[in-house]
Motif scaffolding. Structure first.
Motif, PDB file in Angstrom:
ATOM      1  N   PRO A   1      -0.546  -7.687   4.966  1.00  0.00           N
ATOM      2  CA  PRO A   1       0.476  -6.724   5.401  1.00  0.00           C
ATOM      3  C   PRO A   1       1.866  -7.014   4.819  1.00  0.00           C
TER       4      PRO A   1
ATOM      5  N   GLU B   1       2.668   2.865   3.413  1.00  0.00           N
ATOM      6  CA  GLU B   1       2.802   1.544   3.997  1.00  0.00           C
ATOM      7  C   GLU B   1       3.667   1.645   5.240  1.00  0.00           C
ATOM      8  N   PRO B   2       3.269   1.095   6.364  1.00  0.00           N
ATOM      9  CA  PRO B   2       2.003   0.409   6.626  1.00  0.00           C
ATOM     10  C   PRO B   2       0.796   1.316   6.391  1.00  0.00           C
ATOM     11  N   LEU B   3      -0.297   0.721   5.969  1.00  0.00           N
ATOM     12  CA  LEU B   3      -1.527   1.485   5.799  1.00  0.00           C
ATOM     13  C   LEU B   3      -2.037   1.872   7.184  1.00  0.00           C
TER      14      LEU B   3
ATOM     15  N   ALA C   1      -4.151   2.781  10.475  1.00  0.00           N
ATOM     16  CA  ALA C   1      -5.476   2.432  11.002  1.00  0.00           C
ATOM     17  C   ALA C   1      -6.426   3.580  10.686  1.00  0.00           C
TER      18      ALA C   1
ATOM     19  N   THR D   1       0.844  -1.185   0.000  1.00  0.00           N
ATOM     20  CA  THR D   1       0.000   0.000   0.000  1.00  0.00           C
ATOM     21  C   THR D   1       0.882   1.239   0.000  1.00  0.00           C
TER      22      THR D   1
ATOM     23  N   TRP E   1      -9.443   0.136   4.825  1.00  0.00           N
ATOM     24  CA  TRP E   1      -9.724  -0.882   5.845  1.00  0.00           C
ATOM     25  C   TRP E   1     -11.214  -1.150   5.981  1.00  0.00           C
TER      26      TRP E   1
ATOM     27  N   ILE F   1      -6.745  -6.720   2.367  1.00  0.00           N
ATOM     28  CA  ILE F   1      -5.386  -6.208   2.574  1.00  0.00           C
ATOM     29  C   ILE F   1      -4.566  -7.251   3.325  1.00  0.00           C
TER      30      ILE F   1
END
Lengths: 311, 311
Positions: free
Chosen positions: B271, B253-255, B257, B250, B262, B269
């Protein structure tokens, strides 16, 4: 020879076409010598349709345990003449091998890659993926579904233990007879159930068998819910005795809302959807066309149900 | 000829073993002519390690855009003599083809079978499964991952459009050069992104490209998040212009919260877990052993990074 076929009680256009494609005549029930059955699946409905001149009945599913349990394949119709052999029954078994095997592969890959867990996540997490490649896969009941699954697993270099009494499972590493299916369990990363539902297979996965599995192994059921003792499965999952369960079929089915299996992190349930509806209709129509041709030619029908084995 | 290799800054035992397996000497940095780099992935860290006698650097990932963006492959080290060619850099590209392709297949099958949706369900529902078999799959960037994916798709009878400038995609139905990748989009049921991240590929999937896709098609990204314009993807998903997205990577990244991705029903998704950790270590160790042998023999190294292409 042209065969006179009744399609019913639902006059499904795709099935009428399938009969005609093979050169069959589609006729009212009273003039029929064969029935392509599509209806409520209540055995009493089919039983009421059977008359003396019906020599063949095509059923619309791969699994036919509801008619077997009701004695449709063994009991002579009350109105039939003494000594009447009764009609030949055929199932759709074998015509859905590839689509159902595809679902089994989807479930195994989802388990390996943690998709059941990740689909529920709402934030990023660590990489806990496993590879399917190199796994040991036990296929319990290795007919048309199992054979298709073995072909799909070929690129993954899996060790495949096929459980089948037919003795034929091309591509399997090992073949075991059904009486020895428990021997396949201790080594397997994935145990795929693809056996027919019969009195002999009912409950073949209970506490004892689940206890033989590895604590990180997944149970994948694309056959029938009754082959697994649901209460024992819930207990094994709760106790961490197996890694998880991917279930396309359940007992009871539909699985009621609020059932503990819906709440478990390591369970993935699909609603008896291993055979997509387009694949279902395509497979059934192909089976009907093939069997009408075979009936006309006097050739052996495909998917004949054994009155003693019930599949 | 024995090669003197520094493994660091983290002295990873599996990588030290991999060097020794090929007959290499593991030495302190100041005595090394080659570096097997494993550390923070901060380009400054690696840059500080380079000295005049370093002739080869093995990087630990398939994608090396962070070092390319920092100019590590093109800029001469500030301390190097004028005219110094600098070291050869190699990536792990190609050593993770099979495990990442397996993840792509898992995501495609999950999309077909609705597993992203069913994993979130808490009650039984209708059969809305689709088959992967017979689909059209566009593989955009068809290197080691794409070639492995084509082999895995073989049992499913898919139409495969491979986008690659190498011209080689055995088993593909059609091969297109990268400049024509948009031509692959209108027919595809699945668009799999497996291209390296470079200035040329950044944002290659924006509103225009997503608009070319079918409204029931899935975008599957196992490459790098930056190849997709995230805001455009969210918009296309909201508007129903594509069927769904399965994203192992993504941007950002990390996507974080709370990101809208989401919350979406038709998004799955994972990780950055396409390459399971055991497969990562196995692939990297194999690449290190192979390249130490090749370096000793004066043979061409595997995974050489082009200083102009950046992959």
């Amino acid at each position: 020879m042209t065969v006179a076929v009744h399609v019913g009680p639902e006059p499904v256009p795709a099935l009428i076409d399938a009969v005609r494609r093979a050169g069959g005549d589609v006729v009212p029930l009273e003039r029929a010598e064969a029935i392509v059955y599509y209806g409520s699946d209540d055995p009493a409905e089919l039983r009421a349709m059977l008359h003396d001149r019906i020599r063949w009945v095509q059923l619309p599913h791969a699994g036919v345990e509801r008619w077997a349990d009701a004695g449709v394949f063994t009991a002579a119709d009350p109105g039939s003449a003494p000594g009447s052999a009764g009609p030949v029954f055929t199932a759709a078994a074998g015509s859905y091998g590839a689509p159902v095997a595809e679902h089994a592969l989807a479930l195994m890959l989802a388990a390996a890659r943690g998709l059941h867990r990740l689909a529920r996540a709402t934030e990023w997490g660590p990489n806990r993926s496993r590879e399917l490649a190199g796994s040991t896969v036990a296929i319990v009941g290795c007919g048309g579904i199992g054979r298709a699954l073995i072909r799909m697993l070929e690129p993954f270099g899996c060790t495949i233990v096929a459980v089948t009494d037919s003795g034929a499972a091309p591509g399997a590493t090992t073949v075991l007879p059904r009486a020895r299916y428990r021997d396949a369990l201790p080594e397997a990363d994935y145990v795929v159930i693809a056996a027919p539902a019969t009195p002999e297979t009912r409950g073949m996965f209970g506490a004892k068998e689940l206890g033989l599995m590895r604590t990180d192994a997944w149970l994948v059921n694309v056959a029938r819910g009754g082959l697994v003792v649901t209460g024992d499965l819930v207990e094994a999952l709760r106790a961490g005795r197996i890694g998880g369960a991917a279930l396309d079929v359940t007992d009871p089915e539909p699985l009621p809302a609020g059932h503990p299996l819906w709440q478990m992190d390591n369970v993935l349930i699909t609603p008896h959807s291993a055979n997509p509806r387009p694949a279902y209709w395509r497979g059934l129509a192909e089976r009907v066309t093939a069997n009408v041709r075979r009936f006309e030619e006097g050739a052996p029908l495909e998917g004949v149900i054994s009155s003693t084995q019930g599949f």
